[in-house]
Design a protein around this motif. Structure first.
Motif, short mmCIF file in Angstrom:
data_model
loop_
_atom_site.label_atom_id
_atom_site.label_comp_id
_atom_site.label_asym_id
_atom_site.label_seq_id
_atom_site.Cartn_x
_atom_site.Cartn_y
_atom_site.Cartn_z
N ALA A 1 0.85 -2.17 -4.52
CA ALA A 1 -0.01 -3.26 -4.99
C ALA A 1 0.36 -4.63 -4.44
O ALA A 1 -0.25 -5.62 -4.82
CB ALA A 1 0.00 -3.29 -6.52
N SER A 2 1.35 -4.71 -3.52
CA SER A 2 1.79 -6.03 -3.07
C SER A 2 0.87 -6.64 -2.02
O SER A 2 0.89 -7.85 -1.80
CB SER A 2 3.21 -5.95 -2.50
N GLN A 3 0.06 -5.83 -1.35
CA GLN A 3 -0.77 -6.35 -0.25
C GLN A 3 -1.90 -5.37 0.02
O GLN A 3 -1.98 -4.30 -0.61
CB GLN A 3 0.06 -6.54 1.02
N THR B 1 2.78 -2.00 -8.85
CA THR B 1 4.12 -1.67 -8.37
C THR B 1 4.16 -1.54 -6.85
O THR B 1 3.19 -1.14 -6.22
CB THR B 1 4.64 -0.37 -9.05
N SER B 2 5.30 -1.94 -6.29
CA SER B 2 5.66 -1.67 -4.89
C SER B 2 7.14 -2.07 -4.78
O SER B 2 7.73 -2.55 -5.75
CB SER B 2 4.80 -2.47 -3.90
N ARG B 3 7.71 -1.92 -3.59
CA ARG B 3 9.14 -2.28 -3.46
C ARG B 3 9.37 -3.77 -3.61
O ARG B 3 10.37 -4.20 -4.20
CB ARG B 3 9.67 -1.82 -2.08
N THR B 4 8.45 -4.59 -3.07
CA THR B 4 8.73 -6.04 -2.96
C THR B 4 7.80 -6.89 -3.82
O THR B 4 7.79 -8.11 -3.67
CB THR B 4 8.54 -6.50 -1.50
N ILE B 5 7.01 -6.28 -4.68
CA ILE B 5 5.96 -7.03 -5.39
C ILE B 5 6.58 -8.16 -6.23
O ILE B 5 7.61 -7.97 -6.88
CB ILE B 5 5.08 -6.09 -6.22
N ASN C 1 -3.19 6.02 -7.11
CA ASN C 1 -2.15 6.35 -6.13
C ASN C 1 -2.58 5.79 -4.78
O ASN C 1 -3.26 6.47 -4.00
CB ASN C 1 -1.98 7.87 -6.07
N ASN C 2 -2.20 4.54 -4.56
CA ASN C 2 -2.60 3.84 -3.34
C ASN C 2 -1.46 3.68 -2.35
O ASN C 2 -1.69 3.59 -1.14
CB ASN C 2 -3.17 2.46 -3.73
N ALA C 3 -0.20 3.62 -2.81
CA ALA C 3 0.92 3.43 -1.88
C ALA C 3 0.90 4.53 -0.84
O ALA C 3 0.74 5.71 -1.16
CB ALA C 3 2.25 3.45 -2.63
N THR D 1 0.02 15.27 4.48
CA THR D 1 0.28 14.65 3.18
C THR D 1 -1.01 14.28 2.46
O THR D 1 -1.19 14.64 1.29
CB THR D 1 1.17 13.40 3.35
N LYS D 2 -1.91 13.60 3.13
CA LYS D 2 -3.16 13.18 2.46
C LYS D 2 -4.09 14.37 2.25
O LYS D 2 -4.88 14.38 1.30
CB LYS D 2 -3.86 12.10 3.29
N GLY D 3 -4.00 15.37 3.14
CA GLY D 3 -4.75 16.61 2.90
C GLY D 3 -4.25 17.29 1.64
O GLY D 3 -5.03 17.83 0.84
N LYS E 1 -9.35 -3.03 7.55
CA LYS E 1 -8.61 -4.23 7.96
C LYS E 1 -7.62 -4.62 6.87
O LYS E 1 -7.99 -5.26 5.88
CB LYS E 1 -9.58 -5.39 8.20
N THR E 2 -6.37 -4.22 7.05
CA THR E 2 -5.27 -4.61 6.15
C THR E 2 -4.06 -4.92 7.02
O THR E 2 -4.08 -4.66 8.24
CB THR E 2 -4.88 -3.46 5.18
N PRO E 3 -2.96 -5.41 6.41
CA PRO E 3 -1.76 -5.68 7.21
C PRO E 3 -1.20 -4.43 7.89
O PRO E 3 -0.31 -4.54 8.76
CB PRO E 3 -0.76 -6.23 6.18
N MET E 4 -1.72 -3.23 7.53
CA MET E 4 -1.26 -2.00 8.19
C MET E 4 -1.56 -2.02 9.68
O MET E 4 -0.86 -1.38 10.47
CB MET E 4 -1.94 -0.79 7.53
N HIS E 5 -2.61 -2.77 10.10
CA HIS E 5 -3.05 -2.72 11.49
C HIS E 5 -2.98 -4.10 12.13
O HIS E 5 -3.66 -5.02 11.69
CB HIS E 5 -4.49 -2.20 11.57
N ALA E 6 -2.17 -4.23 13.19
CA ALA E 6 -2.05 -5.50 13.91
C ALA E 6 -3.40 -5.85 14.53
O ALA E 6 -4.15 -4.97 14.96
CB ALA E 6 -0.99 -5.36 15.01
#
Ligand SMILES: NC(=O)c1ccc[n+]([C@@H]2O[C@H](COP(=O)([O-])OP(=O)(O)OC[C@H]3O[C@@H](n4cnc5c(N)ncnc54)[C@H](OP(=O)(O)O)[C@@H]3O)[C@@H](O)[C@H]2O)c1
Length: 237
Positions: free
Chosen positions: A14-16, A36-40, A80-82, A151-153, A182-187
């Protein structure tokens, strides 16, 4: 049944990106949210409790569920988004890639969902929704990524399995299967290549996925559904 009237959602990752906007979306629906997330970071909003932790660790699931019950008194929804995405040719994957992707995408789903279910049942039901990927149903030669499919399957199959297991007990279980968003996942420099993977010729927006999750949240006759939000990817190329 709890005496607390306000519904409560747990949102992972949930941090980004998609997760951060899911938190806002559930707040607009009137839910309190445990994010929740590691750095939230702590939230300004009293209706949002943040809990830091690695979702692959079962102890994080325990802390998140305990915090939700202690602060808000109930749990109605688990999102379950992480997730992480590592795309490589099959034989290039390392043991560390395997551990990281299965840990976050699969163990993260399993431990939190399992710990939350008794609390959903205590409310007479609830909703579990997972974010998968359209590559599960439509692999693409330009994006080899078997660990995403593995994993997602698994999450998509588990979605149907749990939907049936809990159908008569009021818990609905669904998934949203995105194209590339379009999220921070992709430069930014990858966006042109990624846009061209979609029949509609563009990437999706975070709001496309959040709207789909909120539709499923408010659709009482929908369970066991894998809702593709992918610009036509799952229809063909
Ligand atoms: N963006 C896309 O194109 C796309 C396409 C298909 C599916 N999806 C799926 O949609 C979901 C969200 O994607 P996104 O694009 O919003 O991702 P993102 O921008 O990369 O954000 C990932 C989130 O997961 C958290 N996270 C990562 N590792 C974690 C760990 N070990 N423990 C706990 N939290 C962890 C991150 O927070 P911290 O760093 O604070 O831990 C962050 O909040 C993922 O499941 C992804 O696979 C995305």
């Amino acid at each position: 049944m709890s005496t607390q009237q306000q519904k409560v959602a747990i949102v992972t990752g949930a941090s980004q990106g998609i997760g951060a906007t899911l938190v806002e979306g559930y707040r607009k629906l009137g839910f309190a949210v445990v994010a929740t997330s590691r750095t939230i970071a702590p939230a300004d909003d009293d209706g949002v409790l943040t809990v830091q932790g690695d979702i692959a660790d079962p102890a994080t699931a325990e802390r998140v569920v305990a915090a939700a019950v202690e602060r808000f008194g109930r749990i109605d929804t688990v999102v379950n988004n992480a997730g992480i995405f590592v795309a490589k040719p099959f034989t290039d994957y390392t043991a560390a890639d395997y551990a990281a992707v299965t840990g976050i995408n699969v163990a993260g789903f399993f431990h939190l969902t399992q710990q939350a279910v008794p609390h959903l049942l205590a409310q007479g039901g609830g909703h579990i929704v997972s974010i998968t990927t359209s590559l599960v149903d439509s692999p693409d030669a330009r994006v080899p990524s078997v660990l995403a499919s593995l994993t997602k399957g698994g999450l998509q199959s588990a979605t149907k399995s749990l939907a049936i297991e809990y159908a008569t007990r009021g818990i609905r279980v669904n998934a949203v299967s995105p194209g590339t968003i379009k999220t921070p996942m992709h430069a930014a420099e990858t966006h042109e290549f990624l846009a061209a993977l979609h029949p509609v010729g563009r990437m999706g927006e975070v709001s496309d996925i959040v709207d789909a999750v909120l539709f499923l949240e408010t659709a009482p006759f929908v369970t066991g559904e894998i809702l593709h939000v992918d610009g036509g990817m799952s229809a063909g190329h």
